[in-house]
Scaffold this motif. Sequence first.
Motif, short mmCIF file in Angstrom:
data_model
loop_
_atom_site.label_atom_id
_atom_site.label_comp_id
_atom_site.label_asym_id
_atom_site.label_seq_id
_atom_site.Cartn_x
_atom_site.Cartn_y
_atom_site.Cartn_z
N PHE A 60 5.10 -14.33 19.06
CA PHE A 60 5.43 -14.41 17.64
C PHE A 60 4.80 -15.63 16.99
O PHE A 60 4.40 -16.58 17.68
CB PHE A 60 6.95 -14.45 17.45
CG PHE A 60 7.65 -13.22 17.94
CD1 PHE A 60 7.34 -11.97 17.44
CD2 PHE A 60 8.62 -13.31 18.93
CE1 PHE A 60 7.97 -10.83 17.91
CE2 PHE A 60 9.27 -12.18 19.41
CZ PHE A 60 8.94 -10.93 18.89
N ASN A 61 4.76 -15.63 15.69
CA ASN A 61 4.26 -16.76 14.92
C ASN A 61 5.36 -17.82 14.82
O ASN A 61 5.88 -18.12 13.75
CB ASN A 61 3.82 -16.29 13.52
CG ASN A 61 3.08 -17.37 12.77
OD1 ASN A 61 2.18 -18.00 13.30
ND2 ASN A 61 3.48 -17.61 11.53
N TRP A 62 5.68 -18.37 15.98
CA TRP A 62 6.83 -19.26 16.09
C TRP A 62 6.48 -20.48 16.92
O TRP A 62 5.84 -20.36 17.98
CB TRP A 62 8.01 -18.53 16.72
CG TRP A 62 9.29 -19.32 16.70
CD1 TRP A 62 9.82 -20.05 17.74
CD2 TRP A 62 10.18 -19.49 15.60
NE1 TRP A 62 10.99 -20.64 17.35
CE2 TRP A 62 11.25 -20.32 16.04
CE3 TRP A 62 10.20 -19.02 14.29
CZ2 TRP A 62 12.30 -20.69 15.21
CZ3 TRP A 62 11.25 -19.37 13.47
CH2 TRP A 62 12.29 -20.19 13.92
N SER A 71 2.81 -23.27 11.77
CA SER A 71 1.89 -23.54 10.66
C SER A 71 0.95 -24.66 11.08
O SER A 71 1.30 -25.51 11.90
CB SER A 71 2.66 -23.95 9.40
OG SER A 71 3.35 -25.17 9.60
N ASP A 72 -0.24 -24.63 10.52
CA ASP A 72 -1.17 -25.73 10.72
C ASP A 72 -1.94 -25.97 9.43
O ASP A 72 -1.77 -25.25 8.44
CB ASP A 72 -2.11 -25.49 11.92
CG ASP A 72 -3.06 -24.31 11.72
OD1 ASP A 72 -3.22 -23.84 10.57
OD2 ASP A 72 -3.66 -23.86 12.70
N ALA A 73 -2.80 -26.98 9.44
CA ALA A 73 -3.48 -27.39 8.22
C ALA A 73 -4.43 -26.31 7.69
O ALA A 73 -4.75 -26.27 6.50
CB ALA A 73 -4.27 -28.68 8.47
N LYS A 74 -4.87 -25.42 8.59
CA LYS A 74 -5.80 -24.37 8.18
C LYS A 74 -5.10 -23.07 7.80
O LYS A 74 -5.76 -22.07 7.50
CB LYS A 74 -6.81 -24.12 9.30
CG LYS A 74 -7.69 -25.33 9.60
CD LYS A 74 -8.69 -25.04 10.70
CE LYS A 74 -9.58 -26.24 10.96
NZ LYS A 74 -10.55 -25.99 12.07
N GLY A 75 -3.78 -23.06 7.86
CA GLY A 75 -3.04 -21.86 7.48
C GLY A 75 -3.10 -20.75 8.50
O GLY A 75 -2.86 -19.58 8.17
N ASN A 76 -3.39 -21.07 9.77
CA ASN A 76 -3.47 -20.06 10.81
C ASN A 76 -2.11 -19.47 11.12
O ASN A 76 -1.08 -20.11 10.93
CB ASN A 76 -4.07 -20.64 12.09
CG ASN A 76 -5.56 -20.86 11.99
OD1 ASN A 76 -6.29 -19.97 11.56
ND2 ASN A 76 -6.02 -22.05 12.37
N ALA A 77 -2.13 -18.26 11.63
CA ALA A 77 -0.95 -17.60 12.17
C ALA A 77 -1.29 -17.11 13.57
O ALA A 77 -2.45 -16.89 13.90
CB ALA A 77 -0.52 -16.44 11.28
N SER A 344 -17.64 -9.53 15.58
CA SER A 344 -17.01 -10.22 14.45
C SER A 344 -15.57 -10.52 14.84
O SER A 344 -15.10 -10.10 15.90
CB SER A 344 -17.06 -9.36 13.19
OG SER A 344 -16.39 -8.13 13.40
N LEU A 345 -14.88 -11.24 13.98
CA LEU A 345 -13.49 -11.61 14.24
C LEU A 345 -12.59 -11.09 13.14
O LEU A 345 -12.96 -11.04 11.97
CB LEU A 345 -13.33 -13.13 14.34
CG LEU A 345 -14.07 -13.85 15.46
CD1 LEU A 345 -13.85 -15.35 15.35
CD2 LEU A 345 -13.62 -13.36 16.83
N ARG A 346 -11.37 -10.70 13.52
CA ARG A 346 -10.31 -10.42 12.57
C ARG A 346 -9.27 -11.53 12.69
O ARG A 346 -9.01 -12.03 13.79
CB ARG A 346 -9.65 -9.05 12.86
CG ARG A 346 -10.60 -7.86 12.75
CD ARG A 346 -10.85 -7.44 11.32
NE ARG A 346 -11.78 -6.30 11.25
CZ ARG A 346 -11.41 -5.05 11.00
NH1 ARG A 346 -10.13 -4.75 10.79
NH2 ARG A 346 -12.32 -4.09 10.96
N ASP A 347 -8.64 -11.88 11.57
CA ASP A 347 -7.77 -13.05 11.49
C ASP A 347 -6.31 -12.64 11.42
O ASP A 347 -5.91 -11.86 10.55
CB ASP A 347 -8.15 -13.85 10.24
CG ASP A 347 -7.58 -15.25 10.24
OD1 ASP A 347 -6.50 -15.45 10.82
OD2 ASP A 347 -8.21 -16.15 9.65
N ALA A 348 -5.50 -13.20 12.33
CA ALA A 348 -4.08 -12.84 12.40
C ALA A 348 -3.32 -13.23 11.15
O ALA A 348 -2.29 -12.62 10.83
CB ALA A 348 -3.43 -13.49 13.63
N LYS A 349 -3.80 -14.23 10.43
CA LYS A 349 -3.05 -14.67 9.24
C LYS A 349 -3.15 -13.69 8.08
O LYS A 349 -2.43 -13.82 7.10
CB LYS A 349 -3.52 -16.05 8.80
CG LYS A 349 -4.90 -16.13 8.19
CD LYS A 349 -5.16 -17.52 7.61
CE LYS A 349 -6.57 -17.64 7.05
NZ LYS A 349 -7.43 -18.45 7.91
#
Length: 601
Positions: A60-62, A71-77, A344-349
Amino acid sequence: MPLNRRKFLKKSAVTGAGVALAGAAAAPAAQAAEQKKPGKHPKRYSLTVLGTTDLHGHVFNWDYFKNAEYSDAKGNAMGLARVSTLVNQIRQEKGRRNTLLLDAGDTIQGTPLTYYFAKVDPITAKGGPVHPMAQAMNAIGYDAAALGNHEFNYGIETLRKFEDQCRFPLLGANALDAKTLKPAFPPYFIKKFQVPGAPPVKVAVLGLTNPGIAIWDKAYVQGKLTFPGLEEQAAKWVPKLRSMGADVVVVSAHSGSSGTSSYGDQLPYVENSAALVAQQVPGIDAILVGHAHVEIPELKVTNTATGKTVVLSEPLCYAERLSVFDFELVFEKGRWTVESVAASLRDAKTVADDPKITRLLKDEHALVVEYVNQVVGTATATLTTVDARYKDAPIIDLITKVQEDVVKAALVGTAYASLPVIAQASPFSRTSEIPAGNVTIRDLSGLYVYDNTLVAKLLTGAQVRAYLEYSAEYFVQTAADAVIDTEKLTNANSRPDYNYDYVSGFSYDIDIAQAAGSRIKNLTYNGAALDDTQQFVLAVNNYRANGGGAFPHVASATEVWSESTEIRTRIAEWATAKGVLDPADFASVDWKLTRNGTPVF
C-alpha cells in the motif's frame, strides 16, 4: 533446511530441462492482422511485457515508519495496490491474453509488513499465514519473478515457504545447488501466445539473480547455494531457449545496469551487470532490470556479436513505476521474428489503489500498524538523523551503544571477554526521528530500516585505522577556504549513506581538505594514540561483516560471534529494558570534520 527442488524437478520431468510451461492462451483476432493475400501481407502480433522490481514489501501507499500515507518531495506514490490498477488498465488496452507480467526480485524484505510475517507471525510456522506479497502478486496475476538478493535475508526455509505460496515460479538460473551445481530454482519460464491463422508465439523468460548473495547472506547460503555470474549463465541458457523454439527471449535480472560492484573484487562476478549481459550474450530481446533502485524508462544496448539492439528498462523501486515493453512481431519464412521493442514507464501516482487488493490485505495491514505503534519507552529529547552524515549524532550513537552491549554480554566467559568492544553504524536515513516523549517500535524501526543482524569480528588497531580511512572517502575533498554546502559535502564517487560508518570507542578527526586515504587525524583510544597492534572486537552488521561496501579487512577477519536476531529488535529490547532513552546514557562526540585541522562545524 535441505534444498527443496521438488517444484523445479516436477516441472523438469516432461522436458528434462526445467521448463515452467504455462498454458497457451488464445489472443483476440484484432491482435493479428488479417492475411488478405497469401505471401503478401505477413501476420503480425503485438505483445506487451510488464515489469516491476524491488517491491520490498510495499503493498500500500503507506509509510509504516511515519504512520501515515507515503509522500515524498516528488509526489510519488507506491505499492502493489497501485500497480494492480496500472496492470488492469494495460490489460484492458492490450487484451490480457497478449500481456505478460514479471518481477525482477527483492520482494519479501523491506517493510514492517514483511518483517512481521517473517518473524512475528512467520509464514513458516505450522498453520502459519500466507505471505501478503504472495497474496497480492497471486491476485494481480504475475507470471514469473526473478529472485532478488533480499529474498535470502530470512533464510532458505522462509524463501521456500514463500515459493510454495506463490502461484508463479521464482526464477534463478544462476542460483545453483552448491553440491550438484544444478539449478536450485527454475531457470526459466515459457509461455505460448496463440495467434489465429499462425503458429503460437513462444516467449521465454530467463531469471537471473545477484552474485552478491554469496557475500551478503553467507550465513544462510554458504555450502548450500552458489551464485555464478549473470553473463556466464545467460550465455549458457539463452541458446538453449532459442533451440527450444523461443521466438522472444526476455531476461528478468536482479542486477543493475552500471557495470559496477559494491563488493569490490571480493567476487569475480559483477554485481550490476544487466547491460553487460545485453552486450555480450546474443539472442536476448529485452531485459527487465532490478536491484539498483533507479528509474530507467528505456536503455538501448547493442549486442557486440550480432549488432542487434537489446532494450532495457528498470522501473523505480517500491512499486512506484511499472515498466512496459511493447513488442511487435512478424511471421515470415515460417517463423516469428521480433521486429521492434519499445520500453516506457507507467507511474503509480497517476492511479488509485485497486480495491480488490485493499480488501484482500486490509487485515494484515491493520495488524502491522498496531504492532509498530506499540509504545516501548520514552525519550528525554528528540533524536534525529537530519545532520548525521556530517556530524556525530546521538541517534547513531544509540545504535553503536546497543551493539556494544549485546556483544559484550555475548562474549562473557569466552576467550575474547577481556578485549575492548567497538561498534560501527551508518546514517541509513536522512529523515529518521525519535521524538521526545513516547517511543514506539515504528520510531526505532525507522532508525534501523534494514533487517541486518549482528556479528563480532576481531580487528587490530591498524585495521581499524584503515577501516576509518576507507569510510572517510565518503566525503568530498573540500579546500580549507571553500564555502561549505552540506548537500555537496558527502556521497563522493556516488557512495551511498549506508556505506559511511561511524566507529565507536575512538576519538578522531576527518580532515576533508586532504586526499582520500590520508584523512584520519588525531586517532586515539582511551586518551592515548592508537596502538596498531592492539586487538578489538568490532560489533558489525552482517552486511558489512560479509563484505558489503568493500570495507577493508572486515570480511576476512576472524568471526568470534554472530546471531540471527535483527539489530532493530535489539534496539527495541534495549529501549524497552531502559524504559527511558536519555542521550546521557549513550551519546558522545567521538569524531568531527576538519579542514587542515580547523573544525568545519
